[in-house]
Design a protein around this motif. Structure first.
Motif, PDB file in Angstrom:
ATOM      1  N   UNK A 242      81.736 -28.912 -83.786  1.00 32.71           N
ATOM      2  CA  UNK A 242      82.530 -29.089 -83.895  1.00 32.71           C
ATOM      3  C   UNK A 242      84.103 -29.246 -83.429  1.00 32.71           C
ATOM      4  N   UNK A 243      84.583 -29.606 -84.705  1.00 38.01           N
ATOM      5  CA  UNK A 243      85.950 -30.888 -84.228  1.00 38.01           C
ATOM      6  C   UNK A 243      86.519 -30.141 -83.690  1.00 38.01           C
ATOM      7  N   UNK A 244      86.784 -28.815 -83.135  1.00 36.36           N
ATOM      8  CA  UNK A 244      88.090 -27.650 -82.016  1.00 36.36           C
ATOM      9  C   UNK A 244      87.065 -28.365 -80.531  1.00 36.36           C
ATOM     10  N   UNK A 245      85.746 -28.050 -80.224  1.00 38.80           N
ATOM     11  CA  UNK A 245      84.912 -28.901 -79.210  1.00 38.80           C
ATOM     12  C   UNK A 245      85.361 -29.889 -78.721  1.00 38.80           C
ATOM     13  N   UNK A 246      85.446 -31.000 -79.560  1.00 36.01           N
ATOM     14  CA  UNK A 246      85.617 -32.482 -79.186  1.00 36.01           C
ATOM     15  C   UNK A 246      87.189 -32.478 -79.491  1.00 36.01           C
ATOM     16  N   UNK A 247      87.350 -31.746 -80.042  1.00 34.87           N
ATOM     17  CA  UNK A 247      89.120 -32.782 -79.999  1.00 34.87           C
ATOM     18  C   UNK A 247      90.105 -33.393 -78.678  1.00 34.87           C
ATOM     19  N   UNK A 248      90.254 -32.573 -77.564  1.00 34.53           N
ATOM     20  CA  UNK A 248      90.875 -33.233 -76.414  1.00 34.53           C
ATOM     21  C   UNK A 248      89.795 -34.905 -76.047  1.00 34.53           C
ATOM     22  N   UNK A 253      90.038 -40.719 -76.531  1.00 36.88           N
ATOM     23  CA  UNK A 253      89.582 -41.925 -77.029  1.00 36.88           C
ATOM     24  C   UNK A 253      88.019 -41.906 -75.887  1.00 36.88           C
ATOM     25  N   UNK A 254      87.427 -40.667 -75.380  1.00 37.56           N
ATOM     26  CA  UNK A 254      85.988 -40.455 -74.462  1.00 37.56           C
ATOM     27  C   UNK A 254      85.187 -40.581 -75.207  1.00 37.56           C
ATOM     28  N   UNK A 255      85.864 -40.306 -76.825  1.00 36.68           N
ATOM     29  CA  UNK A 255      84.251 -39.570 -78.238  1.00 36.68           C
ATOM     30  C   UNK A 255      84.683 -39.873 -79.229  1.00 36.68           C
ATOM     31  N   UNK A 256      84.664 -41.461 -80.266  1.00 41.75           N
ATOM     32  CA  UNK A 256      84.625 -41.102 -81.010  1.00 41.75           C
ATOM     33  C   UNK A 256      83.675 -41.117 -82.589  1.00 41.75           C
ATOM     34  N   UNK A 257      84.651 -40.267 -83.697  1.00 45.90           N
ATOM     35  CA  UNK A 257      83.821 -40.112 -84.574  1.00 45.90           C
ATOM     36  C   UNK A 257      83.033 -41.259 -85.073  1.00 45.90           C
ATOM     37  N   UNK A 258      81.740 -40.497 -85.880  1.00 48.04           N
ATOM     38  CA  UNK A 258      81.120 -41.850 -86.762  1.00 48.04           C
ATOM     39  C   UNK A 258      80.639 -40.981 -88.295  1.00 48.04           C
ATOM     40  N   UNK A 259      80.549 -41.584 -89.264  1.00 46.09           N
ATOM     41  CA  UNK A 259      79.859 -41.731 -90.111  1.00 46.09           C
ATOM     42  C   UNK A 259      80.522 -40.267 -90.471  1.00 46.09           C
ATOM     43  N   UNK A 260      81.975 -40.029 -90.812  1.00 52.43           N
ATOM     44  CA  UNK A 260      83.328 -39.207 -91.506  1.00 52.43           C
ATOM     45  C   UNK A 260      82.513 -38.311 -92.932  1.00 52.43           C
ATOM     46  N   UNK A 261      82.090 -39.288 -93.494  1.00 53.77           N
ATOM     47  CA  UNK A 261      81.988 -38.652 -94.790  1.00 53.77           C
ATOM     48  C   UNK A 261      80.360 -37.810 -95.102  1.00 53.77           C
ATOM     49  N   UNK A 262      79.740 -38.476 -94.010  1.00 52.46           N
ATOM     50  CA  UNK A 262      78.515 -37.537 -94.116  1.00 52.46           C
ATOM     51  C   UNK A 262      77.982 -36.802 -92.814  1.00 52.46           C
ATOM     52  N   UNK A 263      78.790 -35.374 -93.412  1.00 54.22           N
ATOM     53  CA  UNK A 263      78.927 -34.437 -92.212  1.00 54.22           C
ATOM     54  C   UNK A 263      77.602 -33.682 -92.732  1.00 54.22           C
TER      55      UNK A 263
END
Length: 327
Positions: A242-248, A253-263
């Protein structure tokens, strides 16, 4: 003994599945609990409980009688408060259970607001990723994320939880970033096993309106959200969260979103409570407050997703895919 007291004692025995545990929670001798149940069975003219050396469970008549007892108890509590000066303020204790990360990141920080609004209500907050049995664990309501089994409980839909795909910068530097599901065969995942069934969840995404899944290789399998995120931060593989889980983590910059079109496909959040015609007022106001809180958080995540999707508007128009996390 007063009838409503008999109803309360019988209900607690059903909820605890034990005369001894019921007596401990009520603060009365076990012999008093046993005598109360015997008296109640004599009054109604039916056997209400199956008794064994290991467990107590309701008979078919007992289960039906338990449901009616809950309704009567709630009605009596509401009636007792009808003409009191504090009638506008519901009172009593509520026992709830919620998934770990939602409890720690969303509900616990917001509880002061609820307790200030309702100073006569106290909260027992259980935080766990396992499936809690409301009757056996004496819980008033639980928050569940994901598909529901037919439990016979009242289900109150809250909304759907969006999910994103993320990886650590260290992992991406070492393995590169997948651009589409076609690239996943060259990558590793942190595998997530359901705490209830032990089944490892496949990687999931929505494409052309259809839900697609793929098992990914992984050297680490976890069964909690905390470990799931920790292993991703350590660079052990890709995760869906969940986005709320890793927002911070994403903002730092500790995590990076990948493949945003394939959720992944959205997963429902549902509030469950025992089957009663009338809920106690304190449970009603808490359920209303929790729904308002979670919907507000979901709206915040929806705004974030719109901002992310706008970057791909030239590629896929206004198409927007939501996701979620299996707990």
């Amino acid at each position: 003994m007063d009838r409503i007291d008999l109803f309360r004692i019988f209900s607690r025995v059903v909820e605890c599945a034990s005369f001894t545990r019921a007596a401990d929670t009520l603060g009365i001798p076990r012999s008093s609990v046993s005598a109360a149940v015997q008296e109640l069975e004599g009054r109604v003219g039916a056997r209400l409980l199956h008794r064994t050396t290991r467990k107590v469970s309701p008979t078919q008549d007992g289960a039906a009688f338990y449901a009616r007892c809950q309704q009567v108890i709630a009605d009596v509590e509401d009636t007792e408060n009808l003409f009191r000066q504090t009638a506008a303020q519901p009172s009593g204790r509520i026992r709830i259970d919620v998934p770990g990360r939602i409890g720690r990141l969303i509900i616990a920080p917001a509880l002061p607001e609820f307790l200030d609004r309702y100073p006569q209500i106290d909260i027992d907050l259980g935080v766990t990723d396992r499936a809690v049995n409301l009757v056996e664990d004496s819980v008033d309501c639980v928050l569940r994320v994901g598909p529901l089994s037919d439990s016979g409980l009242i289900a109150r839909p809250i909304g759907k939880l969006p999910l994103i795909n993320v990886a650590s910068p260290a992992y991406l530097k070492r393995n590169g970033a997948p651009q589409s599901p076609d690239d996943l065969g060259d990558h590793w995942a942190v595998n997530y096993a359901s705490p209830s069934s032990g089944r490892v969840e496949d990687w999931e995404w929505v494409e052309d309106g259809a839900v697609r899944t793929l098992p990914l290789r992984g050297r680490v399998t976890v069964n909690s959200a905390e470990a799931y995120i920790a292993c991703c931060l350590a660079g052990l593989g890709l995760i869906q969260i969940p986005a709320y889980d890793v927002r911070l983590h994403v903002e730092a910059g500790q995590l990076v979103e990948i493949m945003p079109r394939y959720r992944a496909e959205s997963m429902p959040m549902t509030l469950l409570y025992p089957h009663r015609q009338h809920l106690s007022r304190r449970l009603q106001v808490f359920a209303d407050w929790l729904e308002e809180l979670l919907r507000r958080k979901l709206q915040e995540e929806a705004v974030t997703e719109v901002n992310v999707d706008s970057a791909y508007a030239g590629i896929e128009g206004n198409r927007r895919l939501n996701g979620s996390f299996k707990l």
